[in-house]
Write an enzyme that holds these catalytic residues in place. Structure first.
Site, PDB file in Angstrom:
ATOM      1  N   GLU A   1      45.656  37.427  39.939  1.00  9.06           N
ATOM      2  CA  GLU A   1      45.036  38.691  39.521  1.00  9.06           C
ATOM      3  C   GLU A   1      45.774  39.283  38.309  1.00  9.06           C
ATOM      4  O   GLU A   1      45.156  39.828  37.390  1.00  9.06           O
ATOM      5  CB  GLU A   1      45.032  39.692  40.677  1.00  9.06           C
ATOM      6  CG  GLU A   1      44.269  40.964  40.307  1.00  9.06           C
ATOM      7  CD  GLU A   1      44.363  42.050  41.361  1.00  9.06           C
ATOM      8  OE1 GLU A   1      44.278  41.740  42.566  1.00  9.06           O
ATOM      9  OE2 GLU A   1      44.530  43.219  40.969  1.00  9.06           O
TER      10      GLU A   1
ATOM     11  N   SER B   1      49.046  34.909  49.842  1.00  8.87           N
ATOM     12  CA  SER B   1      48.159  36.081  49.867  1.00  8.87           C
ATOM     13  C   SER B   1      49.017  37.340  49.728  1.00  8.87           C
ATOM     14  O   SER B   1      49.781  37.693  50.624  1.00  8.87           O
ATOM     15  CB  SER B   1      47.380  36.109  51.182  1.00  8.87           C
ATOM     16  OG  SER B   1      46.898  37.406  51.423  1.00  8.87           O
TER      17      SER B   1
ATOM     18  N   CYS C   1      37.777  41.681  53.461  1.00  7.71           N
ATOM     19  CA  CYS C   1      37.287  42.851  52.741  1.00  7.71           C
ATOM     20  C   CYS C   1      35.962  42.458  52.094  1.00  7.71           C
ATOM     21  O   CYS C   1      35.567  41.290  52.100  1.00  7.71           O
ATOM     22  CB  CYS C   1      38.289  43.227  51.661  1.00  7.71           C
ATOM     23  SG  CYS C   1      38.549  41.845  50.530  1.00  7.71           S
TER      24      CYS C   1
ATOM     25  N   HIS D   1      39.988  36.686  42.458  1.00 11.78           N
ATOM     26  CA  HIS D   1      41.138  37.360  41.828  1.00 11.78           C
ATOM     27  C   HIS D   1      40.888  37.735  40.378  1.00 11.78           C
ATOM     28  O   HIS D   1      41.668  38.489  39.803  1.00 11.78           O
ATOM     29  CB  HIS D   1      42.364  36.437  41.877  1.00 11.78           C
ATOM     30  CG  HIS D   1      42.551  35.788  43.211  1.00 11.78           C
ATOM     31  ND1 HIS D   1      42.094  34.518  43.486  1.00 11.78           N
ATOM     32  CD2 HIS D   1      43.111  36.258  44.338  1.00 11.78           C
ATOM     33  CE1 HIS D   1      42.376  34.221  44.746  1.00 11.78           C
ATOM     34  NE2 HIS D   1      42.986  35.260  45.285  1.00 11.78           N
TER      35      HIS D   1
ATOM     36  N   CYS E   1      36.177  40.023  42.274  1.00 14.20           N
ATOM     37  CA  CYS E   1      35.851  41.217  43.065  1.00 14.20           C
ATOM     38  C   CYS E   1      35.525  42.372  42.121  1.00 14.20           C
ATOM     39  O   CYS E   1      36.258  42.604  41.144  1.00 14.20           O
ATOM     40  CB  CYS E   1      37.037  41.588  43.956  1.00 14.20           C
ATOM     41  SG  CYS E   1      36.762  43.152  44.820  1.00 14.20           S
TER      42      CYS E   1
HETATM   43  S1  SF4 Z   1      40.456  43.949  45.273  1.00 18.98           S
HETATM   44 FE1  SF4 Z   1      40.983  42.138  46.495  1.00 18.98          FE
HETATM   45  S2  SF4 Z   1      41.609  42.958  48.491  1.00 18.98           S
HETATM   46 FE2  SF4 Z   1      40.537  44.609  47.411  1.00 18.98          FE
HETATM   47  S3  SF4 Z   1      38.382  44.500  48.045  1.00 18.98           S
HETATM   48 FE3  SF4 Z   1      38.579  43.244  46.215  1.00 18.98          FE
HETATM   49  S4  SF4 Z   1      39.026  41.160  46.918  1.00 18.98           S
HETATM   50 FE4  SF4 Z   1      39.409  42.571  48.609  1.00 18.98          FE
END
Ligand code: SF4
Length: 336
Positions: free
Chosen positions: A138, A235, A21, A86, A108
């Site tokens: 996370e 994961s 992703c 995370h 992210c």
């Molecule tokens: S939240 Fe996690 S799975 Fe979703 S785009 Fe971001 S890194 Fe990727």
């Protein structure tokens, strides 16, 4: 003369979208670019993404993976330290500042968005319910955005029905980004039935990549003899894909990290294979698995496209002066 044995026919339903992703790609780019800009070693707190192949590839290039900032030796205090995709509790950047470390946060942006939603609920006087799995980094990161006691973790429908909220408190919820869409809907329904005034987050917490990968597997699973999901046991989103495949009609679903883990002796009789990859699994492993099947079967690949993804999260400004060549990412994307 020896007759060549005919290979058994196999249809491979290859899901699209699958694999990396935008958040995972960005996090790996950050480590690669930091190594190019500052040289080795670059420290990374926790696995940058949950994939051993990726972590080993970065380790070979000079990344050093640690779980605690205290592991960075004094002589390397000037080296960059990167926080994983995370997300981290607020205490971690605070600790880095106290130690006078130079850090780059690869959280992210969609996880940061969940942090902001949780902080907003708290600011508006709401007790926060976090739907997620205990112990996942996370979840630790999201809970760590707020003072102790401000967040209650809800893992199951049963917990949603039975937990006791702090007396007189208003409630708001957020969720982990990588959960099962269906299971989460059940938990949220249970919360909303019980607490009519509960506040939803302003934007959906489960991310686009999780949703799209689950939808693609669901679409492809019916009539599949074996569904392989490329991904690591730690994961979350990869493990959810295995569950989705089984629920959607695949006779069997397995999580594998490499082609060498495929139990070839058990799968001789299959005629339809489903194949997808979790958001932290590199495409180069999908290619490895396709080749391994082509060696053993007369395989035809049908790509099952259920969504187009155009998301791209740029790296932080301080790394934008370093050029990212396609060769820099070939260890995960392949060299094609
Ligand atoms: S939240 Fe996690 S799975 Fe979703 S785009 Fe971001 S890194 Fe990727």
């Amino acid at each position: 003369m020896l007759q060549r044995r005919q290979k058994q026919k196999l249809t491979i339903r290859l899901c699209s979208p699958r694999g990396f992703c935008a958040g995972v790609d960005r996090a790996i780019q950050i480590v690669v670019l930091a190594l190019k800009k500052y040289g080795a070693p670059v420290y990374v707190r926790h696995e940058i993404v949950h994939n051993r192949y990726v972590v080993d590839g970065l380790r070979k290039r000079g990344a050093v993976f640690i779980e605690d900032l205290a592991e960075i030796p004094d002589r390397h205090r000037d080296r960059p330290v990167i926080f994983s995709a995370h997300g981290v509790p607020k205490a971690v950047p605070a600790d880095a500042q106290r130690r006078k470390l130079f850090y780059l946060d690869a959280t992210c942006p969609l996880v940061s968005k969940v942090h902001k939603q949780a902080i907003r609920h708290h600011r508006l006087g709401r007790h926060v319910l976090l739907v997620g799995h205990a112990g996942h980094p996370e979840v630790i990161g999201t809970m760590g955005q707020l003072p102790e006691g401000a967040v209650t973790l809800i893992e199951t429908v049963e917990q949603a029905r039975t937990f006791t909220p702090p007396t007189g408190s208003k409630l708001g919820y957020v969720t982990q980004t990588t959960l099962s869409v269906e299971d989460t809907a059940d938990i949220v329904r249970a919360l909303e039935e019980r607490f009519r005034a509960i506040h939803a987050p302003a934007a959906e917490s489960i991310c686009y990549a999780t949703t799209n990968r689950q939808e693609a597997v669901k679409h492809a699973a019916d009539g599949v003899d074996l569904f392989l999901i490329v991904g690591a046991p730690n994961s979350s989103n990869s493990r959810r894909l295995v569950e989705v495949a089984e629920r959607a009609g695949a006779k069997r679903a397995l999580l594998v990290q490499r082609a060498a883990e495929i139990p070839w002796e058990e799968i001789g009789g299959i005629s339809v294979l489903g194949l997808s990859a979790g958001a932290s699994a590199p495409e180069i492993i999908v290619d490895e698995i396709l080749e391994a099947f082509a060696d053993r079967f007369d395989a035809t690949v049908d790509v099952a496209v259920t969504a187009e993804e155009t998301e791209n999260f740029p790296v932080m400004r301080s790394l934008r002066d370093v050029e990212l060549a396609s060769a820099d990412m070939a260890f995960v994307h392949g060299s094609a």
